[in-house]
Design an enzyme around this catalytic site. Structure first.
Site, PDB file in Angstrom:
ATOM      1  N   ARG A  74      10.784   2.976 -18.318  1.00  0.00           N
ATOM      2  CA  ARG A  74       9.662   2.127 -17.876  1.00  0.00           C
ATOM      3  C   ARG A  74       8.555   3.042 -17.391  1.00  0.00           C
ATOM      4  O   ARG A  74       8.841   4.142 -16.889  1.00  0.00           O
ATOM      5  CB  ARG A  74      10.140   1.225 -16.722  1.00  0.00           C
ATOM      6  CG  ARG A  74       9.113   0.214 -16.275  1.00  0.00           C
ATOM      7  CD  ARG A  74       9.609  -0.635 -15.107  1.00  0.00           C
ATOM      8  NE  ARG A  74       8.704  -1.733 -14.857  1.00  0.00           N
ATOM      9  CZ  ARG A  74       8.774  -2.537 -13.799  1.00  0.00           C
ATOM     10  NH1 ARG A  74       9.752  -2.391 -12.912  1.00  0.00           N
ATOM     11  NH2 ARG A  74       7.900  -3.508 -13.625  1.00  0.00           N
TER      12      ARG A  74
ATOM     13  N   MET B  72      15.184 -16.323 -14.777  1.00  0.00           N
ATOM     14  CA  MET B  72      16.197 -15.423 -14.218  1.00  0.00           C
ATOM     15  C   MET B  72      16.103 -15.370 -12.705  1.00  0.00           C
ATOM     16  O   MET B  72      17.111 -15.421 -12.012  1.00  0.00           O
ATOM     17  CB  MET B  72      16.045 -14.017 -14.812  1.00  0.00           C
ATOM     18  CG  MET B  72      16.799 -13.833 -16.109  1.00  0.00           C
ATOM     19  SD  MET B  72      16.910 -12.108 -16.594  1.00  0.00           S
ATOM     20  CE  MET B  72      18.168 -11.475 -15.495  1.00  0.00           C
TER      21      MET B  72
ATOM     22  N   HIS C  82      22.844   4.723 -13.009  1.00  0.00           N
ATOM     23  CA  HIS C  82      21.629   5.557 -12.957  1.00  0.00           C
ATOM     24  C   HIS C  82      22.015   7.037 -13.005  1.00  0.00           C
ATOM     25  O   HIS C  82      21.236   7.900 -12.610  1.00  0.00           O
ATOM     26  CB  HIS C  82      20.841   5.251 -11.682  1.00  0.00           C
ATOM     27  CG  HIS C  82      20.467   3.808 -11.540  1.00  0.00           C
ATOM     28  ND1 HIS C  82      19.778   3.118 -12.517  1.00  0.00           N
ATOM     29  CD2 HIS C  82      20.702   2.915 -10.551  1.00  0.00           C
ATOM     30  CE1 HIS C  82      19.596   1.860 -12.121  1.00  0.00           C
ATOM     31  NE2 HIS C  82      20.152   1.713 -10.939  1.00  0.00           N
TER      32      HIS C  82
ATOM     33  N   LYS D  62       8.383  -9.205  -9.370  1.00  0.00           N
ATOM     34  CA  LYS D  62       7.191  -9.707 -10.089  1.00  0.00           C
ATOM     35  C   LYS D  62       7.409  -9.729 -11.590  1.00  0.00           C
ATOM     36  O   LYS D  62       6.934 -10.608 -12.284  1.00  0.00           O
ATOM     37  CB  LYS D  62       5.987  -8.826  -9.782  1.00  0.00           C
ATOM     38  CG  LYS D  62       5.205  -9.227  -8.564  1.00  0.00           C
ATOM     39  CD  LYS D  62       3.814  -8.615  -8.619  1.00  0.00           C
ATOM     40  CE  LYS D  62       2.981  -9.023  -7.436  1.00  0.00           C
ATOM     41  NZ  LYS D  62       1.732  -8.256  -7.379  1.00  0.00           N
TER      42      LYS D  62
ATOM     43  N   PHE E 107      11.437 -14.045 -16.910  1.00  0.00           N
ATOM     44  CA  PHE E 107      11.478 -13.638 -15.504  1.00  0.00           C
ATOM     45  C   PHE E 107      11.710 -14.812 -14.546  1.00  0.00           C
ATOM     46  O   PHE E 107      12.583 -14.761 -13.688  1.00  0.00           O
ATOM     47  CB  PHE E 107      10.187 -12.879 -15.130  1.00  0.00           C
ATOM     48  CG  PHE E 107      10.157 -12.483 -13.684  1.00  0.00           C
ATOM     49  CD1 PHE E 107      10.900 -11.401 -13.232  1.00  0.00           C
ATOM     50  CD2 PHE E 107       9.443 -13.235 -12.756  1.00  0.00           C
ATOM     51  CE1 PHE E 107      10.914 -11.068 -11.886  1.00  0.00           C
ATOM     52  CE2 PHE E 107       9.453 -12.902 -11.409  1.00  0.00           C
ATOM     53  CZ  PHE E 107      10.191 -11.805 -10.976  1.00  0.00           C
TER      54      PHE E 107
HETATM   55  P1  A3P Z   1       9.259  -5.345 -10.319  1.00  0.00           P
HETATM   56  O1  A3P Z   1       9.705  -4.849  -8.984  1.00  0.00           O
HETATM   57  O2  A3P Z   1       8.068  -4.564 -10.837  1.00  0.00           O
HETATM   58  O3  A3P Z   1       9.015  -6.799 -10.353  1.00  0.00           O
HETATM   59  P2  A3P Z   1      16.160  -2.989 -12.081  1.00  0.00           P
HETATM   60  O4  A3P Z   1      16.834  -4.184 -12.615  1.00  0.00           O
HETATM   61  O5  A3P Z   1      16.411  -1.753 -12.869  1.00  0.00           O
HETATM   62  O6  A3P Z   1      16.386  -2.847 -10.612  1.00  0.00           O
HETATM   63  O7  A3P Z   1      14.581  -3.236 -12.276  1.00  0.00           O
HETATM   64  C1  A3P Z   1      13.947  -4.208 -11.506  1.00  0.00           C
HETATM   65  C2  A3P Z   1      12.590  -4.545 -12.104  1.00  0.00           C
HETATM   66  O8  A3P Z   1      12.796  -5.325 -13.299  1.00  0.00           O
HETATM   67  C3  A3P Z   1      11.781  -5.380 -11.154  1.00  0.00           C
HETATM   68  O9  A3P Z   1      10.419  -5.039 -11.377  1.00  0.00           O
HETATM   69  C4  A3P Z   1      12.127  -6.772 -11.651  1.00  0.00           C
HETATM   70  O10 A3P Z   1      11.239  -7.781 -11.242  1.00  0.00           O
HETATM   71  C5  A3P Z   1      12.101  -6.550 -13.150  1.00  0.00           C
HETATM   72  N1  A3P Z   1      12.758  -7.632 -13.889  1.00  0.00           N
HETATM   73  C6  A3P Z   1      13.956  -8.199 -13.641  1.00  0.00           C
HETATM   74  N2  A3P Z   1      14.194  -9.210 -14.494  1.00  0.00           N
HETATM   75  C7  A3P Z   1      13.109  -9.294 -15.295  1.00  0.00           C
HETATM   76  C8  A3P Z   1      12.756 -10.168 -16.376  1.00  0.00           C
HETATM   77  N3  A3P Z   1      13.552 -11.146 -16.759  1.00  0.00           N
HETATM   78  N4  A3P Z   1      11.569  -9.959 -16.998  1.00  0.00           N
HETATM   79  C9  A3P Z   1      10.758  -8.959 -16.594  1.00  0.00           C
HETATM   80  N5  A3P Z   1      11.033  -8.108 -15.576  1.00  0.00           N
HETATM   81  C10 A3P Z   1      12.197  -8.278 -14.928  1.00  0.00           C
END
Ligand code: A3P
Length: 302
Positions: free
Chosen positions: A133, A239, A111, A265, A236
């Protein structure tokens, strides 16, 4: 809102007095990751970059875990979920020596702002995925992240008070507005950098199309069946079911109730379940002001 500087740490208070504590990296609040952060960050500029490295860069909660999985599968040609997590390849978490030992191609992630990345990414023309995002969903996701990771942040505030902290940039990695403006300016300064820009919402809406664009950025070709399986494995729900178990005992202890929540979510537009009308108006006014002159555009509806 008060800020206390305590040696190499920054401590902020939300409007209700709840504290949140960070490592002070050049004035930007960073998480206090295990190990010696001062030493690790000092070594980063001279990190040994390889020609086939991929660097996934983006503000927190922009979907790094997701894109890390997709990238690993695209590069290997294997559509099996990775029994490791992106934190194992994160520049701010792992010492350079540990990352030096990882096999190529390395899918690194961070980051950090562009000038703070390893210096050699410019000379080696490294492949960078810059992830964006919509900020309202980032803000909500960030709230759950900072509340959930109680072992790192020890934050016990509520949404109303966190919202103000976030707008003020008193959260891990500082202000989202500063971050995206900074990257936008840097990308203009380095037009030849090997960067692929990816929006979370586009990946969500047109997964296979966006995955194909990524493959072409990496110079790999995969068949129709591969993309269909990739979509299944990187969905989602799949995973979440797989990756929630990919953390070590120690990593679990950072989370409230020992339960990692990186996969929460995974939708576009969850901000609507959190933002009040007044918060939305305040956010829109700040967004308008802070993105004045910017080319950035975001999708807020799923
Ligand atoms: P939410 O908290 O809105 O659900 P990072 O990986 O940069 O920490 O970002 C996390 C965000 O990506 C979370 O959002 C997470 O749920 C979402 N995310 C992770 N895997 C995902 C997938 N396969 N499809 C869609 N969103 C996903």
């Amino acid at each position: 809102m008060s800020v206390v500087k305590d040696g190499e740490h920054l401590i902020y208070k939300d409007p209700a007095g709840n504290t949140i504590k960070f490592f002070d990296y050049k004035g930007i609040p960073f998480p206090i990751f295990p190990g010696n952060m001062t030493k690790r960050m000092a070594k980063l500029p001279n990190f040994k970059v390889r020609p086939d490295d991929v660097y996934i860069c983006g503000y927190v909660k922009s979907g790094t875990n997701w894109v890390w999985e997709v990238t690993n599968m695209l590069l290997s040609g294997l559509t099996e979920n990775i029994s490791n997590n992106k934190q194992s390849m994160m520049l701010e978490i792992k010492d350079a020596e540990e990352l030096d030992d990882k096999p190529s191609p390395r899918v690194l992630n961070t980051h950090l702002l562009l000038p703070d990345l390893p210096k050699d990414i410019f000379a080696k023309n490294s492949r960078i995925i810059y992830l964006l995002r919509n900020p309202k969903d980032v803000c909500v996701s960030h709230f759950h992240h900072d509340l959930g990771l109680s072992g790192l942040y020890q934050y016990n505030g509520d949404w109303q008070n966190y919202f103000q902290l976030w707008l003020d940039g008193h959260v891990d990695y500082g202000s989202w507005f500063d971050y995206v403006r900074h990257w936008e300016e840097e990308l203009k300064l380095h037009p030849n950098l090997n960067v692929h820009v990816l929006h979370y919402e586009n990946l969500k809406l047109n997964f296979i199309e966006e995955a194909r664009k990524l493959a072409s950025f990496f110079g790999v070709e995969r068949d129709k069946q591969f993309y269909e399986r990739l979509a299944e494995k990187c969905d989602f729900k799949t995973m979440k079911a797989f990756k929630d178990d990919c953390y070590t005992e120690v990593e679990n202890t950072f989370w409230r109730n020992n339960k990692p929540n990186f996969f929460r979510k995974g939708v576009v537009g969850d901000w609507k379940t959190h933002f009040t009308v007044a918060q939305n108006e305040q956010f829109d006014a700040i967004l308008k002001e802070r993105l004045r002159g910017s080319q950035l555009q975001f999708t807020y509806e799923g």
